[in-house]
Design an enzyme around this catalytic site. Structure first.
Site, short mmCIF file in Angstrom:
data_model
loop_
_atom_site.label_atom_id
_atom_site.label_comp_id
_atom_site.label_asym_id
_atom_site.label_seq_id
_atom_site.Cartn_x
_atom_site.Cartn_y
_atom_site.Cartn_z
CB SER A 197 -0.93 -0.01 1.29
OG SER A 197 -1.74 1.19 1.28
CE1 TYR A 206 -4.90 -2.16 4.30
CE2 TYR A 206 -3.84 0.06 4.03
CZ TYR A 206 -4.31 -1.16 3.29
OH TYR A 206 -4.06 -1.59 2.11
#
Length: 274
Positions: free
Chosen positions: A146, A159
């Protein structure tokens, strides 16, 4: 004389997290490019629908139940894939979800859940396929990272921490697997239109958008399609022997200057406004 034996014509792939979003698109793209594909996720009924579409288009695919947080599920998924498709040549580790909240407001359990699925889960499934790859002296471990791991974003601390740890793990794989014939790669999606994060309540989205704008992390509202990431991941898998993609980051191109059309603001794959 080539430095490496060419990759085999038949390269079975296991895609973790294939029931929606980037994982689904990647499984479809790999199958279209000739890879036999095992689609792994917890929602087997959804996987069967995707498998049906792949087979209708001439591809080879199976559905396997896969929960990356469950060691027995991972073992069974790898065994089923190997039994029905052959030895796994490509792993796409993309299973995951996102918990939205500032670090001072989420619980330890919520924080830990992100570590378990994005880091420990990815390690668990990679560990299950790696011995066979080492024995054959070839294989691709492709992890979905990510851009949040590269540039932390408020309200996505758990996250982002998990994905940042994933970067470290993949980097270690790259060093430790050097000379084995097994390649480890990580692909970082930027804002991507998928279902992940779209159901978040307004009371969480509003403050996040304000903070992202303050930190320059919401410069425009264009976003990528899952198929864009699928094409990139497939490119990594198809890279001929002799080189490998260590890290790849994809970002959506901004709208052309003067374009007054704007899409309705929603929330994309990596928690960015869409």
């Amino acid at each position: 004389m080539p430095r490496f034996a060419p990759l085999p014509d038949r390269r079975p792939a296991l895609v973790a997290g294939a029931s929606s979003g980037i994982g689904e698109a990647t499984a479809i793209k790999l199958a279209a490019n000739g890879f036999p594909v095992a689609l792994g996720a917890r929602r087997v009924d959804k996987l069967q629908e995707i498998v049906g579409k792949i087979r209708a288009d001439g591809g080879e695919a199976i559905a396997v139940h896969l929960d990356v947080t469950d060691p027995d599920s991972v073992k069974a998924a790898v065994e089923q894939t190997t039994s029905e498709l052959g030895e796994i040549e490509v792993l796409v580790a993309g299973a995951g979800d996102t918990y939205f909240g500032k670090l001072d407001s989420i619980s330890i359990d919520e924080f830990e859940s992100q570590i378990q699925i994005h880091l420990v889960g990815a390690y668990r499934v990679a560990s299950a396929v790696l011995p066979g790859m080492l024995q054959r002296q070839r294989g691709d471990l492709i992890f979905v990272g990510s851009d949040v791991s590269l540039r932390p974003r408020p309200h996505m601390g758990a996250y982002g921490a998990a994905k940042a740890a994933l970067v470290s793990m993949v980097t270690n794989y790259q060093m430790e697997l050097e000379g084995t014939g097994v390649r480890a790669s990580i692909v970082h999606p930027g804002p991507t239109k998928t279902s992940m994060g779209w159901s978040l309540p307004a009371e969480l989205i509003g403050p996040a958008l304000d903070d992202w704008a303050k930190w320059g992390q919401a410069r425009h509202d264009y976003f990528m399609r899952a198929a864009d990431l699928a094409r990139a991941i497939t490119f990594v898998a198809e890279t001929p022997r002799g080189s490998f993609i260590a890290n790849m980051e994809l970002q959506p191109e901004a709208p052309l200057a003067g374009n007054t059309s704007r899409q309705k603001l929603t929330l994309g794959e990596e928690g960015m406004p869409a």
